[in-house]
Structure formats: C-alpha cells, structure tokens
Design a protein around this motif. Structure first.
Motif, PDB file in Angstrom:
ATOM      1  N   LEU A  45       0.818  -1.205   0.000  1.00  0.00           N
ATOM      2  CA  LEU A  45       0.000   0.000   0.000  1.00  0.00           C
ATOM      3  C   LEU A  45       0.857   1.263   0.000  1.00  0.00           C
ATOM      4  O   LEU A  45       0.490   2.267  -0.625  1.00  0.00           O
ATOM      5  CB  LEU A  45      -0.955  -0.010   1.188  1.00  0.00           C
ATOM      6  CG  LEU A  45      -2.058  -1.064   1.105  1.00  0.00           C
ATOM      7  CD1 LEU A  45      -2.858  -1.101   2.398  1.00  0.00           C
ATOM      8  CD2 LEU A  45      -2.955  -0.820  -0.088  1.00  0.00           C
ATOM      9  N   ASN A  46       1.991   1.227   0.683  1.00  0.00           N
ATOM     10  CA  ASN A  46       2.909   2.368   0.647  1.00  0.00           C
ATOM     11  C   ASN A  46       3.477   2.573  -0.754  1.00  0.00           C
ATOM     12  O   ASN A  46       3.653   3.700  -1.204  1.00  0.00           O
ATOM     13  CB  ASN A  46       4.044   2.196   1.657  1.00  0.00           C
ATOM     14  CG  ASN A  46       3.601   2.468   3.074  1.00  0.00           C
ATOM     15  OD1 ASN A  46       2.605   3.147   3.303  1.00  0.00           O
ATOM     16  ND2 ASN A  46       4.335   1.934   4.028  1.00  0.00           N
ATOM     17  N   LYS A  47       3.784   1.484  -1.457  1.00  0.00           N
ATOM     18  CA  LYS A  47       4.258   1.576  -2.843  1.00  0.00           C
ATOM     19  C   LYS A  47       3.198   2.217  -3.738  1.00  0.00           C
ATOM     20  O   LYS A  47       3.503   3.087  -4.546  1.00  0.00           O
ATOM     21  CB  LYS A  47       4.613   0.195  -3.390  1.00  0.00           C
ATOM     22  CG  LYS A  47       5.948  -0.297  -2.973  1.00  0.00           C
ATOM     23  CD  LYS A  47       7.004   0.470  -3.734  1.00  0.00           C
ATOM     24  CE  LYS A  47       8.315  -0.256  -3.603  1.00  0.00           C
ATOM     25  NZ  LYS A  47       9.440   0.511  -4.059  1.00  0.00           N
ATOM     26  N   ILE A  48       1.962   1.776  -3.597  1.00  0.00           N
ATOM     27  CA  ILE A  48       0.879   2.332  -4.402  1.00  0.00           C
ATOM     28  C   ILE A  48       0.690   3.813  -4.087  1.00  0.00           C
ATOM     29  O   ILE A  48       0.524   4.632  -4.995  1.00  0.00           O
ATOM     30  CB  ILE A  48      -0.429   1.548  -4.172  1.00  0.00           C
ATOM     31  CG1 ILE A  48      -0.309   0.155  -4.762  1.00  0.00           C
ATOM     32  CG2 ILE A  48      -1.626   2.277  -4.771  1.00  0.00           C
ATOM     33  CD1 ILE A  48      -1.491  -0.733  -4.477  1.00  0.00           C
ATOM     34  N   GLU A  49       0.747   4.165  -2.821  1.00  0.00           N
ATOM     35  CA  GLU A  49       0.605   5.566  -2.419  1.00  0.00           C
ATOM     36  C   GLU A  49       1.711   6.421  -3.022  1.00  0.00           C
ATOM     37  O   GLU A  49       1.463   7.516  -3.523  1.00  0.00           O
ATOM     38  CB  GLU A  49       0.624   5.680  -0.887  1.00  0.00           C
ATOM     39  CG  GLU A  49       0.433   7.099  -0.393  1.00  0.00           C
ATOM     40  CD  GLU A  49       0.508   7.175   1.123  1.00  0.00           C
ATOM     41  OE1 GLU A  49       0.103   8.213   1.645  1.00  0.00           O
ATOM     42  OE2 GLU A  49       0.971   6.216   1.759  1.00  0.00           O
ATOM     43  N   THR A  50       2.941   5.921  -3.009  1.00  0.00           N
ATOM     44  CA  THR A  50       4.062   6.653  -3.582  1.00  0.00           C
ATOM     45  C   THR A  50       3.877   6.836  -5.085  1.00  0.00           C
ATOM     46  O   THR A  50       4.119   7.923  -5.622  1.00  0.00           O
ATOM     47  CB  THR A  50       5.386   5.892  -3.309  1.00  0.00           C
ATOM     48  OG1 THR A  50       5.529   5.714  -1.911  1.00  0.00           O
ATOM     49  CG2 THR A  50       6.575   6.644  -3.859  1.00  0.00           C
ATOM     50  N   ILE A  51       3.432   5.802  -5.768  1.00  0.00           N
ATOM     51  CA  ILE A  51       3.211   5.884  -7.211  1.00  0.00           C
ATOM     52  C   ILE A  51       2.108   6.901  -7.525  1.00  0.00           C
ATOM     53  O   ILE A  51       2.252   7.718  -8.458  1.00  0.00           O
ATOM     54  CB  ILE A  51       2.873   4.494  -7.784  1.00  0.00           C
ATOM     55  CG1 ILE A  51       4.110   3.582  -7.730  1.00  0.00           C
ATOM     56  CG2 ILE A  51       2.340   4.594  -9.210  1.00  0.00           C
ATOM     57  CD1 ILE A  51       3.811   2.130  -8.034  1.00  0.00           C
ATOM     58  N   LEU A  52       1.035   6.868  -6.753  1.00  0.00           N
ATOM     59  CA  LEU A  52      -0.063   7.800  -7.001  1.00  0.00           C
ATOM     60  C   LEU A  52       0.346   9.246  -6.722  1.00  0.00           C
ATOM     61  O   LEU A  52      -0.085  10.155  -7.426  1.00  0.00           O
ATOM     62  CB  LEU A  52      -1.292   7.412  -6.169  1.00  0.00           C
ATOM     63  CG  LEU A  52      -1.973   6.112  -6.579  1.00  0.00           C
ATOM     64  CD1 LEU A  52      -3.106   5.790  -5.602  1.00  0.00           C
ATOM     65  CD2 LEU A  52      -2.491   6.204  -7.995  1.00  0.00           C
ATOM     66  N   LYS A  53       1.149   9.463  -5.699  1.00  0.00           N
ATOM     67  CA  LYS A  53       1.613  10.825  -5.394  1.00  0.00           C
ATOM     68  C   LYS A  53       2.544  11.348  -6.477  1.00  0.00           C
ATOM     69  O   LYS A  53       2.526  12.515  -6.789  1.00  0.00           O
ATOM     70  CB  LYS A  53       2.320  10.858  -4.030  1.00  0.00           C
ATOM     71  CG  LYS A  53       1.377  10.839  -2.866  1.00  0.00           C
ATOM     72  CD  LYS A  53       2.133  10.956  -1.559  1.00  0.00           C
ATOM     73  CE  LYS A  53       1.186  10.949  -0.401  1.00  0.00           C
ATOM     74  NZ  LYS A  53       1.900  11.035   0.885  1.00  0.00           N
ATOM     75  N   ASN A  54       3.369  10.470  -7.034  1.00  0.00           N
ATOM     76  CA  ASN A  54       4.304  10.890  -8.070  1.00  0.00           C
ATOM     77  C   ASN A  54       3.614  11.171  -9.398  1.00  0.00           C
ATOM     78  O   ASN A  54       4.140  11.910 -10.231  1.00  0.00           O
ATOM     79  CB  ASN A  54       5.398   9.825  -8.284  1.00  0.00           C
ATOM     80  CG  ASN A  54       6.360   9.771  -7.125  1.00  0.00           C
ATOM     81  OD1 ASN A  54       6.494  10.737  -6.379  1.00  0.00           O
ATOM     82  ND2 ASN A  54       7.007   8.646  -6.948  1.00  0.00           N
ATOM     83  N   ASN A  55       2.446  10.596  -9.623  1.00  0.00           N
ATOM     84  CA  ASN A  55       1.721  10.809 -10.869  1.00  0.00           C
ATOM     85  C   ASN A  55       0.937  12.114 -10.889  1.00  0.00           C
ATOM     86  O   ASN A  55       0.474  12.531 -11.935  1.00  0.00           O
ATOM     87  CB  ASN A  55       0.763   9.645 -11.151  1.00  0.00           C
ATOM     88  CG  ASN A  55       1.505   8.414 -11.584  1.00  0.00           C
ATOM     89  OD1 ASN A  55       2.625   8.498 -12.070  1.00  0.00           O
ATOM     90  ND2 ASN A  55       0.880   7.265 -11.417  1.00  0.00           N
TER      91      ASN A  55
END
Length: 56
Positions: A45-55
């Motif tokens: 979930l932290n990985k997904i959150e990081t990806i979404l923030k970077n997009n």
C-alpha cells in the motif's frame, strides 16, 4: 481467518494430529502468518501511495 484457510488448504493444520500441540502450532502459525501478511500489505500500500503521489 484467511491465514487459517491458507494453512488448512496446505494441510498444515493437522500436521501434529488433533491434540493440544496441533492447536498451539496452529495458533502460533496463524499469528505469524497474520503479521507477515500485515507487513506485506503495508509495504504494498505504501508503494501504491508513492506511485499515485508521483503521478499527480
């Protein structure tokens, strides 16, 4: 309950028969499995959150 069902499908629940040792082993295995699942889910979930923030 999910971890218990996984252990049951892998036929690990009755590894030591049906006695007290099997119960204790199952309880410890379920607790350990839950901790591992929780850590993996948090990482994912932290990985997904990081990806979404970077997009953004």
């Amino acid at each position: 309950m999910v971890i218990y069902r996984v252990l049951e499908k892998l036929h690990i629940i009755h590894l030591f028969g049906n006695g007290l040792l099997a119960y204790i082993f199952t309880a410890v295995a379920v607790i350990c499995g839950s901790v591992v699942f929780s850590v993996c889910a948090k990482w994912f979930l932290n990985k997904i959150e990081t990806i979404l923030k970077n997009n953004k």
